[in-house]
Design an enzyme around this catalytic site. Structure first.
Site, mmCIF file in Angstrom:
data_model
loop_
_atom_site.group_PDB
_atom_site.id
_atom_site.type_symbol
_atom_site.label_atom_id
_atom_site.label_comp_id
_atom_site.label_asym_id
_atom_site.label_seq_id
_atom_site.Cartn_x
_atom_site.Cartn_y
_atom_site.Cartn_z
ATOM 1 N N THR A 12 98.323 0.122 5.317
ATOM 2 C CA THR A 12 99.017 0.536 4.088
ATOM 3 C C THR A 12 98.144 1.376 3.168
ATOM 4 O OG1 THR A 12 100.233 -1.529 4.214
ATOM 5 C CG2 THR A 12 100.325 -0.387 2.125
ATOM 6 N N ASP A 56 98.801 0.765 12.470
ATOM 7 C CA ASP A 56 99.063 -0.492 11.780
ATOM 8 C C ASP A 56 98.064 -1.475 12.395
ATOM 9 O OD1 ASP A 56 100.270 -3.194 11.372
ATOM 10 O OD2 ASP A 56 101.928 -2.052 10.531
ATOM 11 N N SER A 58 98.188 -4.396 13.114
ATOM 12 C CA SER A 58 98.727 -5.325 14.116
ATOM 13 C C SER A 58 98.553 -4.766 15.526
ATOM 14 C CB SER A 58 100.203 -5.608 13.838
ATOM 15 O OG SER A 58 100.323 -6.144 12.544
ATOM 16 N N THR A 165 90.215 -15.184 6.156
ATOM 17 C CA THR A 165 91.494 -15.297 6.829
ATOM 18 C C THR A 165 92.552 -14.770 5.871
ATOM 19 O OG1 THR A 165 92.806 -16.812 8.159
ATOM 20 C CG2 THR A 165 91.979 -17.716 6.124
HETATM 21 N N1 ASP Z 1 100.954 -3.953 8.469
HETATM 22 C C1 ASP Z 1 99.900 -3.393 7.673
HETATM 23 C C2 ASP Z 1 98.630 -3.417 8.503
HETATM 24 O O1 ASP Z 1 98.016 -4.430 8.653
HETATM 25 C C3 ASP Z 1 99.738 -4.155 6.407
HETATM 26 C C4 ASP Z 1 98.586 -3.703 5.550
HETATM 27 O O2 ASP Z 1 98.073 -2.617 5.689
HETATM 28 O O3 ASP Z 1 98.160 -4.479 4.688
HETATM 29 O O4 ASP Z 1 98.246 -2.397 9.001
#
Ligand code: ASP
Length: 342
Positions: A12, A56, A58, A165
């Protein structure tokens, strides 16, 4: 002038809202100082390296950790500190993995991100980024860096990376370090908790990156009512070398005989059994309650007070580094990079 390398991986923090569509899209980092004019006021030389395709977090994989580590390795000598812009979702995993991979690190590697993108008025990205840069550039009067480890900076707190965490999907204060005090708090001044920082490593010039992580690990979270078959199915996972049991309280499982039977099957297949508490804080004390005695019977390794993120990445690191099971067992129980309390 101090030089800082900014590594943008995605998440983000590096997104802006498209004025027409309202969708979040990756930010062109060439225009970073347009979005954050305060950067020009910092008296540092800041270089930026962006992933060709920002991701992202993830979608992070051990190979991506290797890619970040390679950038640090290639630019280690020329820079005083490193700031990694990263999505918050798996930031604690990347921080933990890097804390093992960047062996004998003696410069700051600070991960940061944000809950709101940079272009949004209420964004937390600016403060997180500017303070992370300041921390990465901080030095003692003798010119040695204040931080000599992998850390996470988020919402006015600096934490040891392998102790963090993610605890909130929405709050700005998204991270916690349940078993280790914050390394610094940012208010009017940045207040470092000097007694908790990693000391300068004596082999200052022996920095090395270890890339060969092995993801032959699995985990299973226990819950009342879990079926034997749910656990047993892990036995058929090809090449599995370690399984992390997320247990109750201070490392407890079940007293039902079937549970010992299953644990023994893992032991007979030479799969390391790790006992990690589901609790956010505190540690495993195997053998305290009858419900943990089966773990003792099968020589399960206690994860002590390590986070889940540190437990998994430490196993990947040790399984890649040592072919001898007894060496992996011995090293797992040692504090390698500040991840485990004695
Ligand atoms: N889904 C995003 C990520 O981890 C959320 C963030 O950036 O905080 O890349």
């Amino acid at each position: 002038m101090r030089s800082i390398l900014l590594i943008y991986t995605g998440g983000t923090i590096g997104m802006i809202q498209d004025e027409e569509t309202g969708l979040l899209k990756p930010f062109d980092f060439d225009y970073l100082s347009n979005e954050i004019p305060e950067l020009k006021k910092l008296d540092y030389q800041i270089t930026t390296i962006c992933f060709d395709t920002p991701i992202d977090s993830s979608d992070m994989q051990p190979e991506t950790w290797g890619k970040i580590a390679k950038i640090i390795e290639n630019n280690y000598a020329q820079n005083d500190g490193f700031v990694i812009l990263h999505g918050s979702d798996t930031m604690a995993y990347t921080a933990s993995a890097l804390s093992f991979m960047l062996e004998r690190l003696s410069k700051p590697v600070i991960l940061t991100g944000s809950q709101l993108p940079i272009g949004i008025i209420r964004t937390d990205a600016k403060e997180n980024l500017l303070t992370a840069i300041e921390i990465a550039a901080a030095k003692h009067p003798d010119n040695s860096p204040v931080i000599k480890e992998v850390a996470v900076y988020f919402e006015y707190h600096l934490y040891r990376g392998n102790r963090t965490t993610k605890i909130s999907a929405q709050q700005f204060d998204a991270f916690a370090s349940p078993n280790y005090p914050p390394l610094a708090e940012a208010g009017v001044h940045i207040d470092y908790a000097f007694e908790y920082l990693k000391p300068l490593n004596e082999n200052f010039n022996s920095f090395n990156v270890f890339y060969n992580l092995k993801n032959t690990v699995a985990s299973i979270k226990l819950y009342p009512g879990i079926r034997k078959e749910n656990i047993e199915c892990l036995l058929s996972v090809p090449h599995l070398q370690a399984v992390v049991f997320e247990t109750f309280g201070s490392g407890n499982g079940f007293t039902a005989p079937w549970f010992l039977e299953v644990l023994k099957k893992f032991e007979n297949q030479n799969i390391l059994i790790v006992n990690k508490t589901q609790c956010l804080s505190g540690k495993v004390e195997q053998g305290k309650y009858a419900t943990s005695s089966y773990f003792t019977k099968v020589n399960a390794l206690s994860a002590g007070d390590m986070t889940f993120e540190a437990t998994i990445t430490k196993l990947m690191y040790l399984l890649g580094k040592y072919s001898s099971v007894s060496k992996v067992r011995e090293q797992f129980l040692m504090n390698i990079s500040g991840e485990l309390s004695s």
